[in-house]
Design a protein around this motif. Structure first.
Motif, PDB file in Angstrom:
ATOM      1  N   PRO A 122       0.820  -1.226   0.000  1.00  0.00           N
ATOM      2  CA  PRO A 122       0.000   0.000   0.000  1.00  0.00           C
ATOM      3  C   PRO A 122       0.848   1.268   0.000  1.00  0.00           C
ATOM      4  O   PRO A 122       0.508   2.246  -0.673  1.00  0.00           O
ATOM      5  N   GLU A 123       1.974   1.249   0.725  1.00  0.00           N
ATOM      6  CA  GLU A 123       2.794   2.475   0.790  1.00  0.00           C
ATOM      7  C   GLU A 123       3.495   2.785  -0.532  1.00  0.00           C
ATOM      8  O   GLU A 123       4.044   3.873  -0.696  1.00  0.00           O
ATOM      9  N   ASP A 124       3.482   1.827  -1.477  1.00  0.00           N
ATOM     10  CA  ASP A 124       4.083   2.104  -2.789  1.00  0.00           C
ATOM     11  C   ASP A 124       3.113   2.842  -3.705  1.00  0.00           C
ATOM     12  O   ASP A 124       3.503   3.312  -4.777  1.00  0.00           O
ATOM     13  N   LEU A 125       1.850   2.907  -3.329  1.00  0.00           N
ATOM     14  CA  LEU A 125       0.845   3.552  -4.179  1.00  0.00           C
ATOM     15  C   LEU A 125       0.513   4.954  -3.660  1.00  0.00           C
ATOM     16  O   LEU A 125       0.768   5.266  -2.494  1.00  0.00           O
ATOM     17  N   ASN A 126      -0.075   5.786  -4.524  1.00  0.00           N
ATOM     18  CA  ASN A 126      -0.493   7.138  -4.120  1.00  0.00           C
ATOM     19  C   ASN A 126      -1.798   7.071  -3.336  1.00  0.00           C
ATOM     20  O   ASN A 126      -2.819   7.607  -3.764  1.00  0.00           O
ATOM     21  N   LEU A 127      -1.781   6.378  -2.186  1.00  0.00           N
ATOM     22  CA  LEU A 127      -3.012   6.180  -1.428  1.00  0.00           C
ATOM     23  C   LEU A 127      -3.256   7.302  -0.426  1.00  0.00           C
ATOM     24  O   LEU A 127      -4.392   7.752  -0.248  1.00  0.00           O
ATOM     25  N   ASP A 128      -2.179   7.771   0.237  1.00  0.00           N
ATOM     26  CA  ASP A 128      -2.331   8.829   1.237  1.00  0.00           C
ATOM     27  C   ASP A 128      -2.967  10.065   0.623  1.00  0.00           C
ATOM     28  O   ASP A 128      -3.889  10.658   1.190  1.00  0.00           O
ATOM     29  N   SER A 129      -2.473  10.433  -0.586  1.00  0.00           N
ATOM     30  CA  SER A 129      -3.016  11.630  -1.225  1.00  0.00           C
ATOM     31  C   SER A 129      -4.467  11.408  -1.652  1.00  0.00           C
ATOM     32  O   SER A 129      -5.267  12.340  -1.646  1.00  0.00           O
ATOM     33  N   LEU A 130      -4.810  10.156  -1.977  1.00  0.00           N
ATOM     34  CA  LEU A 130      -6.203   9.864  -2.317  1.00  0.00           C
ATOM     35  C   LEU A 130      -7.099  10.077  -1.086  1.00  0.00           C
ATOM     36  O   LEU A 130      -8.155  10.712  -1.179  1.00  0.00           O
ATOM     37  N   SER A 132      -6.537  11.997   1.468  1.00  0.00           N
ATOM     38  CA  SER A 132      -6.700  13.417   1.809  1.00  0.00           C
ATOM     39  C   SER A 132      -7.587  14.146   0.794  1.00  0.00           C
ATOM     40  O   SER A 132      -8.340  15.052   1.168  1.00  0.00           O
ATOM     41  N   ARG A 133      -7.526  13.724  -0.487  1.00  0.00           N
ATOM     42  CA  ARG A 133      -8.430  14.344  -1.464  1.00  0.00           C
ATOM     43  C   ARG A 133      -9.872  13.951  -1.166  1.00  0.00           C
ATOM     44  O   ARG A 133     -10.800  14.749  -1.356  1.00  0.00           O
ATOM     45  N   ALA A 134     -10.069  12.697  -0.716  1.00  0.00           N
ATOM     46  CA  ALA A 134     -11.418  12.213  -0.422  1.00  0.00           C
ATOM     47  C   ALA A 134     -12.008  12.938   0.785  1.00  0.00           C
ATOM     48  O   ALA A 134     -13.228  12.999   0.945  1.00  0.00           O
ATOM     49  N   ALA A 135     -11.125  13.493   1.632  1.00  0.00           N
ATOM     50  CA  ALA A 135     -11.588  14.182   2.844  1.00  0.00           C
ATOM     51  C   ALA A 135     -12.192  15.553   2.526  1.00  0.00           C
ATOM     52  O   ALA A 135     -12.805  16.178   3.388  1.00  0.00           O
ATOM     53  N   ASP A 136     -12.008  16.032   1.291  1.00  0.00           N
ATOM     54  CA  ASP A 136     -12.601  17.306   0.858  1.00  0.00           C
ATOM     55  C   ASP A 136     -14.119  17.261   1.079  1.00  0.00           C
ATOM     56  O   ASP A 136     -14.776  16.318   0.635  1.00  0.00           O
ATOM     57  N   ARG A 140     -18.212  13.552  -3.060  1.00  0.00           N
ATOM     58  CA  ARG A 140     -19.401  12.720  -2.859  1.00  0.00           C
ATOM     59  C   ARG A 140     -19.170  11.268  -3.268  1.00  0.00           C
ATOM     60  O   ARG A 140     -19.686  10.358  -2.648  1.00  0.00           O
ATOM     61  N   GLU A 141     -18.433  11.073  -4.393  1.00  0.00           N
ATOM     62  CA  GLU A 141     -18.312   9.719  -4.948  1.00  0.00           C
ATOM     63  C   GLU A 141     -16.889   9.430  -5.410  1.00  0.00           C
ATOM     64  O   GLU A 141     -16.229  10.306  -5.990  1.00  0.00           O
ATOM     65  N   ILE A 142     -16.463   8.190  -5.158  1.00  0.00           N
ATOM     66  CA  ILE A 142     -15.175   7.716  -5.686  1.00  0.00           C
ATOM     67  C   ILE A 142     -15.487   6.560  -6.626  1.00  0.00           C
ATOM     68  O   ILE A 142     -16.081   5.554  -6.214  1.00  0.00           O
ATOM     69  N   ILE A 143     -15.113   6.737  -7.906  1.00  0.00           N
ATOM     70  CA  ILE A 143     -15.336   5.657  -8.880  1.00  0.00           C
ATOM     71  C   ILE A 143     -14.033   4.877  -9.031  1.00  0.00           C
ATOM     72  O   ILE A 143     -13.012   5.440  -9.441  1.00  0.00           O
ATOM     73  N   LEU A 144     -14.060   3.583  -8.687  1.00  0.00           N
ATOM     74  CA  LEU A 144     -12.857   2.771  -8.821  1.00  0.00           C
ATOM     75  C   LEU A 144     -12.804   2.188 -10.232  1.00  0.00           C
ATOM     76  O   LEU A 144     -13.497   1.221 -10.545  1.00  0.00           O
ATOM     77  N   HIS A 157     -10.673  -3.336  -3.186  1.00  0.00           N
ATOM     78  CA  HIS A 157     -11.143  -3.602  -1.827  1.00  0.00           C
ATOM     79  C   HIS A 157     -10.347  -2.793  -0.808  1.00  0.00           C
ATOM     80  O   HIS A 157     -10.903  -2.200   0.112  1.00  0.00           O
ATOM     81  N   TYR A 158      -9.028  -2.768  -0.988  1.00  0.00           N
ATOM     82  CA  TYR A 158      -8.160  -2.045  -0.055  1.00  0.00           C
ATOM     83  C   TYR A 158      -8.494  -0.547  -0.054  1.00  0.00           C
ATOM     84  O   TYR A 158      -8.599   0.077   1.000  1.00  0.00           O
ATOM     85  N   VAL A 159      -8.681   0.004  -1.249  1.00  0.00           N
ATOM     86  CA  VAL A 159      -9.000   1.436  -1.366  1.00  0.00           C
ATOM     87  C   VAL A 159     -10.333   1.722  -0.676  1.00  0.00           C
ATOM     88  O   VAL A 159     -10.474   2.711   0.060  1.00  0.00           O
ATOM     89  N   THR A 160     -11.316   0.833  -0.897  1.00  0.00           N
ATOM     90  CA  THR A 160     -12.636   1.005  -0.267  1.00  0.00           C
ATOM     91  C   THR A 160     -12.501   1.049   1.257  1.00  0.00           C
ATOM     92  O   THR A 160     -13.107   1.896   1.920  1.00  0.00           O
ATOM     93  N   GLU A 161     -11.674   0.132   1.798  1.00  0.00           N
ATOM     94  CA  GLU A 161     -11.441   0.103   3.251  1.00  0.00           C
ATOM     95  C   GLU A 161     -10.823   1.419   3.728  1.00  0.00           C
ATOM     96  O   GLU A 161     -11.233   1.991   4.735  1.00  0.00           O
ATOM     97  N   SER A 162      -9.812   1.885   2.959  1.00  0.00           N
ATOM     98  CA  SER A 162      -9.102   3.113   3.344  1.00  0.00           C
ATOM     99  C   SER A 162     -10.020   4.328   3.352  1.00  0.00           C
ATOM    100  O   SER A 162      -9.770   5.304   4.063  1.00  0.00           O
ATOM    101  N   LEU A 163     -11.092   4.270   2.543  1.00  0.00           N
ATOM    102  CA  LEU A 163     -11.961   5.436   2.396  1.00  0.00           C
ATOM    103  C   LEU A 163     -13.150   5.401   3.349  1.00  0.00           C
ATOM    104  O   LEU A 163     -13.963   6.321   3.367  1.00  0.00           O
ATOM    105  N   LYS A 164     -13.233   4.314   4.137  1.00  0.00           N
ATOM    106  CA  LYS A 164     -14.366   4.184   5.061  1.00  0.00           C
ATOM    107  C   LYS A 164     -14.364   5.309   6.087  1.00  0.00           C
ATOM    108  O   LYS A 164     -13.311   5.768   6.512  1.00  0.00           O
ATOM    109  N   GLY A 165     -15.545   5.753   6.471  1.00  0.00           N
ATOM    110  CA  GLY A 165     -15.631   6.786   7.498  1.00  0.00           C
ATOM    111  C   GLY A 165     -15.736   8.186   6.914  1.00  0.00           C
ATOM    112  O   GLY A 165     -15.945   9.155   7.624  1.00  0.00           O
ATOM    113  N   HIS A 166     -15.558   8.298   5.586  1.00  0.00           N
ATOM    114  CA  HIS A 166     -15.703   9.605   4.955  1.00  0.00           C
ATOM    115  C   HIS A 166     -17.123   9.829   4.447  1.00  0.00           C
ATOM    116  O   HIS A 166     -17.420  10.885   3.894  1.00  0.00           O
ATOM    117  N   GLY A 167     -17.974   8.817   4.576  1.00  0.00           N
ATOM    118  CA  GLY A 167     -19.351   8.935   4.111  1.00  0.00           C
ATOM    119  C   GLY A 167     -19.465   9.117   2.610  1.00  0.00           C
ATOM    120  O   GLY A 167     -20.357   9.800   2.114  1.00  0.00           O
TER     121      GLY A 167
END
Lengths: 201, 201
Positions: A122-130, A132-136, A140-144, A157-167
């Motif tokens: 996971p740390e090899d991918l641009n996930l952290d910035s995703l 923080s962008r999702a926290a804007d 409303r929606e993230i299309i995978l 699946h991993y991305v979906t987990e990481s984005l949980k809690g942002h509604g």
């Protein structure tokens, strides 16, 4: 490596061309000769285009796209829907979706997919910035839009987990019969998905 | 031409790459992206190699080979047999023969073969310079290493006619079974030639 038969400048050109995807040692030789023969119309413009690309192209720090501006043209485009992000594996996928013209939102390039085999964590991918962008608050929606491969789906699946809690609404591309595709040539998985997701006619 | 999705610098690079032999629009796109991603290890060296090739490579006025010196390395090599010339259609054939290591003489690149269909006439080929090189009193043999195609053989006949009166031995490459080749896959013409030119075992 076959015996060098041309001067070192030509051999170096052939060697570098042979490392390009789609060209092997033999076709690199043919390509080099063609370039040399058409010096004014092909070799010179290509050398110049490569020099310019080398100097000006940068990776957008917001989305990971490649462009000559920072942020990239897509990120700066005020007409793009700010409430949606399309997550892709690679810039080539971004280009493919842009060609389709179906995306009116901005993108986020992960720069790969999780892969135990290739050692991509996971740390090899641009996930952290995703995240923080999702926290804007406007989001409303993230299309995978990840490839329908095992690694692509694991990453989804991993991305979906990481984005949980942002509604946020997290969606993925539809599976089904490719437009113009023949049923006879499709695998069972695709056909099953197409039947399950059938739409009213 | 698909819709432009990247900046003009990238699109220009893709367009130029797509004109290279062996690359189509799709593989040019992939190649461009690969080059951009590996800017330091691929794009920059390739741009530089092309610039150097563009500046330094010239066509040898003696034999038609491409090199960075005039005359070319082969023409200047004092260990080459001065009594023989190997006539080839193109620089790629010269390279192929050099890789084989079987040629100890110098070359003469015709720059094509006669072709009624493609409108290639004798004056389009480097024939005049071949005739004047053949007039050298040291010259003994001209080896016609032309492709075994209709146009190649027509050209071989024409060259032979042009060289008449110089008292030279004009030879051509042997026809036969390729080394490692299976008889079952060979055409009748090749097999007939191989039987006719059989050698003592």
């Amino acid at each position: 490596m076959p015996k060098a038969v041309a001067g070192p400048e030509i051999e170096r050109l052939i060697q570098l061309l042979a490392r390009m995807p789609g060209l092997g040692p033999r076709s690199a030789r043919r390509a080099a000769l063609q370039l040399i023969k058409k010096r004014e119309t092909m070799l010179a413009p290509l050398a110049e285009a490569m020099r310019v690309a080398c100097e000006r192209i940068m990776v957008c720090s917001t989305c990971g796209n490649v462009d000559t501006t920072e942020p990239c043209t897509i990120c700066r485009d005020p007409t793009r829907d700010p409430s949606t992000l399309v997550v892709v594996e690679d810039v080539s996928d971004l280009w493919a979706l842009e060609r389709s013209g179906a995306v009116t939102a901005r993108y986020h390039v992960l720069g790969g997919v999780l892969s135990a085999l290739d050692g991509v964590r996971p740390e090899d991918l641009n996930l952290d910035s995703l995240v923080s962008r999702a926290a804007d608050p406007a989001m409303r929606e993230i299309i995978l839009a990840l490839n329908a491969t095992v690694d692509g789906q694991t990453t989804a699946h991993y991305v979906t987990e990481s984005l949980k809690g942002h509604g946020l609404k997290v969606t993925r591309l539809a599976h089904g019969v490719p437009v113009g595709g023949e049923l006879d040539y499709l695998d069972e998985g695709t056909l099953t998905a197409a039947i399950r997701s059938r739409t009213p006619f």
